[in-house]
Scaffold this active site. Structure first.
Site, mmCIF file in Angstrom:
data_model
loop_
_atom_site.group_PDB
_atom_site.id
_atom_site.type_symbol
_atom_site.label_atom_id
_atom_site.label_comp_id
_atom_site.label_asym_id
_atom_site.label_seq_id
_atom_site.Cartn_x
_atom_site.Cartn_y
_atom_site.Cartn_z
ATOM 1 N N ASP A 38 0.822 -1.218 0.000
ATOM 2 C CA ASP A 38 0.000 0.000 0.000
ATOM 3 C C ASP A 38 0.855 1.267 0.000
ATOM 4 O O ASP A 38 0.328 2.381 0.058
ATOM 5 C CB ASP A 38 -0.980 0.001 1.189
ATOM 6 C CG ASP A 38 -0.268 0.078 2.540
ATOM 7 O OD1 ASP A 38 0.987 0.044 2.564
ATOM 8 O OD2 ASP A 38 -0.963 0.156 3.567
ATOM 9 N N ASP A 220 9.050 11.041 23.702
ATOM 10 C CA ASP A 220 8.908 12.168 22.783
ATOM 11 C C ASP A 220 8.752 13.479 23.553
ATOM 12 O O ASP A 220 7.990 13.555 24.517
ATOM 13 C CB ASP A 220 7.654 11.901 21.938
ATOM 14 C CG ASP A 220 7.504 12.838 20.763
ATOM 15 O OD1 ASP A 220 8.330 12.779 19.849
ATOM 16 O OD2 ASP A 220 6.546 13.650 20.765
ATOM 17 N N GLU A 282 13.917 12.323 24.524
ATOM 18 C CA GLU A 282 14.081 13.269 23.419
ATOM 19 C C GLU A 282 13.852 14.643 24.036
ATOM 20 O O GLU A 282 12.735 15.098 24.207
ATOM 21 C CB GLU A 282 13.070 13.044 22.297
ATOM 22 C CG GLU A 282 13.390 13.917 21.093
ATOM 23 C CD GLU A 282 12.208 14.618 20.440
ATOM 24 O OE1 GLU A 282 12.354 15.092 19.306
ATOM 25 O OE2 GLU A 282 11.134 14.726 21.052
HETATM 26 C C1 GLC Z 1 9.214 14.911 18.373
HETATM 27 C C2 GLC Z 1 9.216 13.966 17.197
HETATM 28 C C3 GLC Z 1 8.687 14.692 16.011
HETATM 29 C C4 GLC Z 1 7.278 15.133 16.306
HETATM 30 C C5 GLC Z 1 7.203 15.954 17.582
HETATM 31 C C6 GLC Z 1 5.807 16.095 18.074
HETATM 32 O O1 GLC Z 1 10.078 15.972 18.201
HETATM 33 O O2 GLC Z 1 10.501 13.453 17.006
HETATM 34 O O3 GLC Z 1 8.724 13.918 14.850
HETATM 35 O O4 GLC Z 1 6.790 15.908 15.247
HETATM 36 O O5 GLC Z 1 7.917 15.338 18.627
HETATM 37 O O6 GLC Z 1 5.335 14.879 18.579
#
Ligand code: GLC
Length: 557
Positions: A38, A220, A282
């Protein structure tokens, strides 16, 4: 210069645990391997390609989100944290992937998105249907607007993707209502982490995936969960990287002290499980000393080192960031991490092909200054060998082992990143690093899937980067990675100690784990020490055995 930089806790005990030295490979599920044709990658596709990762020689994978989602931000808008989006498969496919990875000795880290849900999440639907001030609204950050009719947003914050960080709701009777905060897309309402119900819910989500056997979570936007209580105005443009150096005050939406108690609570949950489960932040936080607070002994295990990713390609800049990174994490007893590419930044094979000192571009497209592809790949290979020679843990992003460049000429009509739309077409955004990767030069979609469907267009030069062109091909980028990962393991570089030998303006040399790493950033070739035994190099040496410009070598002696 003779700094001894080792991976030690403040008590002097060595830090142990698989993650301290692991090479962790990021899979972006949409773009890794498509099993059903897909045009969007899926979990069975990943499972079928796990042997590639074993051959490459990595220790763990981190999967970007695969949960049910309207895909307003490619899955970082999660509508249900305990399921799999039909685009990617079903829950049993996730179980199978985890099991198959484990049986090959690979660990599995999943992505957790706690700063915001999708606007399609049940909680947000309930919040919109509920009264201002209700418990349903208290799970998010709703506020009345400013101005006589509340027609102005509650404060001046901007979204990371561009445009205001607030969207006004419409009440059930059709009249304009309150506003809700979204630091990212309108489809990503920010959760209210001062609400105990939110905290309890995420403890339960952690357990859901830990029970299924995952080895950890990449968290995240880990620096965004708590906002300054008064939601004070912030007259600066929005940036996810919260620089806090010099006199600049800390932005009210990033890196607030209150986030740490959340991660301490999570850590206790992880530690109650057998095996070594990990949390990876992150957190776009500067300086590294501030970032190191996320990896104190009772918090997360690792944090991405974005300062390293952003450092200029020069000996002094690389020396400074490596030294500071090791010192900052040593001070809190955590291992250091290294990363050059991910799904949010221009791939390093292209980024390093821009003139040194170019500010980090937010995407590259037709009409933009184009990177020098050959120079970019040459430097990327040198940067990778430098990185993989460092002690600590390293992150790789799918396709970098093929030397993939950014797709820098993608037609704008094909773009899907909300950044492109919300910035009023001023920032092209991240699609160029998210293009489905090439496996076979002569197959439809370069072997990404069984058909020629691909959710983002693949450039025709993908054929020359395909895995089957590079496997067993001496000098290919893929074989360079494989050899580096094998030597890294044999010489235990991940748990080694860095000792600088030379840190001049043009050359960096350090010892680690019984071998020596040298990168030549300068214009003239650099001879190897007499009697040196060359173990690996990012490009051929000169005829008389010297290390040319933009080349890294590993040697003994
Ligand atoms: C982090 C992710 C990114 C996303 C953002 C919002 O920075 O790595 O891809 O857009 O968070 O969730």
């Amino acid at each position: 210069m003779n700094t001894n930089l080792t991976q030690q806790s403040p008590t002097g005990d060595p830090i142990t645990g698989w993650w301290t030295e692991a090479v962790i490979y990021q899979i972006y599920p949409r773009s890794f391997a498509d099993s059903n044709g897909d045009g969007i990658g899926d979990l069975p596709g990943i499972t079928a390609r796990l042997d590639h990762l074993v051959e490459l020689g990595i220790d763990a994978v981190w999967l970007s989100p695969f949960y049910p989602s309207p895909q307003a931000d490619a899955g970082y808008d999660v509508a249900d944290y305990r399921d799999v989006d039909p685009l990617f498969g079903q829950l049993p496919d996730a179980d199978k992937l985890i099991g198959e990875a484990h049986s090959r000795g690979l660990r599995v880290i999943v992505d957790l998105v706690p700063n915001h849900t999708s606007s399609a999440h049940r909680w947000f639907t309930e919040a919109l249907a509920a009264e201002p001030g209700s418990p349903a609204r208290a799970r998010y950050i709703f506020r009345d607007g400013n101005g006589p009719d509340g027609e102005q947003p509650p404060n001046d914050w901007q979204s990371v993707f561009g445009g205001p960080a607030w969207t006004r709701t419409v009440d059930p009777d059709g009249r304009p209502g309150q506003w809700y905060l979204h630091l990212f897309d309108t489809g990503q309402p920010d959760l209210n982490w001062d609400n105990p119900e939110v905290r309890t819910e995420f403890l339960d989500i952690l357990r859901f995936w830990l029970d299924r056997g995952v080895d950890g979570f990449r968290v995240d936007v880990a620096h965004g969960l708590i906002k300054q209580a008064d939601l004070a105005d912030w007259q600066e443009p929005q940036e996810i990287l919260s620089g806090n150096e010099g006199d600049r005050p800390r932005p009210p939406m990033w890196d607030q002290d209150g986030v740490h108690e959340i991660y301490r609570e999570w850590r206790r949950v992880l530690d109650s499980y057998p095996g070594e489960r990990v949390l990876v932040a992150e957190a776009w936080v500067e300086p590294v000393e501030r970032l190191a607070r996320y990896v104190r002994p009772d918090e997360m295990h690792q944090a991405f080192n974005f300062e390293y990713l952003l450092a200029a390609w020069s000996a002094p800049a690389q020396y400074a960031v490596i030294t500071r990174s090791l010192e900052a994490t040593d001070a809190v007893g955590a291992p250091t991490t290294w990363v050059l590419s991910n799904h949010d930044v221009v791939r390093h094979a292209s980024r390093l092909g821009l003139p040194v000192g170019t500010p980090r571009p937010n995407g590259i497209g037709i009409g933009d200054p184009q990177p020098d592809a050959a120079l970019g790949l040459r430097r990327a290979r040198a940067a990778t060998l430098l990185m993989l020679g460092l002690p600590g843990s390293a992150y790789l992003y799918q396709g970098e082992e093929l030397g993939l460049p950014e797709h820098t000429t993608m037609p704008d009509e094909a773009r899907q990143d909300p950044t492109w739309f919300r910035s009023g077409h001023t920032h092209r955004g991240r699609d160029g690093c998210r293009v489905p990767i090439p496996w076979e030069a002569d197959s439809p979609s370069y072997g990404f899937g069984p058909t020629d469907a691909s959710w983002l267009p693949q450039p025709t030069l993908w054929a020359e980067y395909a895995l089957d062109r590079q496997r067993e091909t001496p000098g290919s980028t893929y074989e360079m990675y494989r050899t580096a990962l094998r030597l890294r393991r044999e010489h235990e570089l991940g748990r080694g100690t860095l000792r600088w030998r030379e840190s001049g303006d043009e050359v960096l040399t350090f010892d680690n784990g019984g071998l020596t790493v040298l990168t030549n950033f300068g214009p003239a070739p650099v001879p190897l020490p007499a009697g040196a035994e060359l173990l690996h190099s990012s490009a051929p040496l000169t005829d008389d055995g010297a290390v040319p410009t933009d080349v890294t070598v590993w040697f003994r002696g």
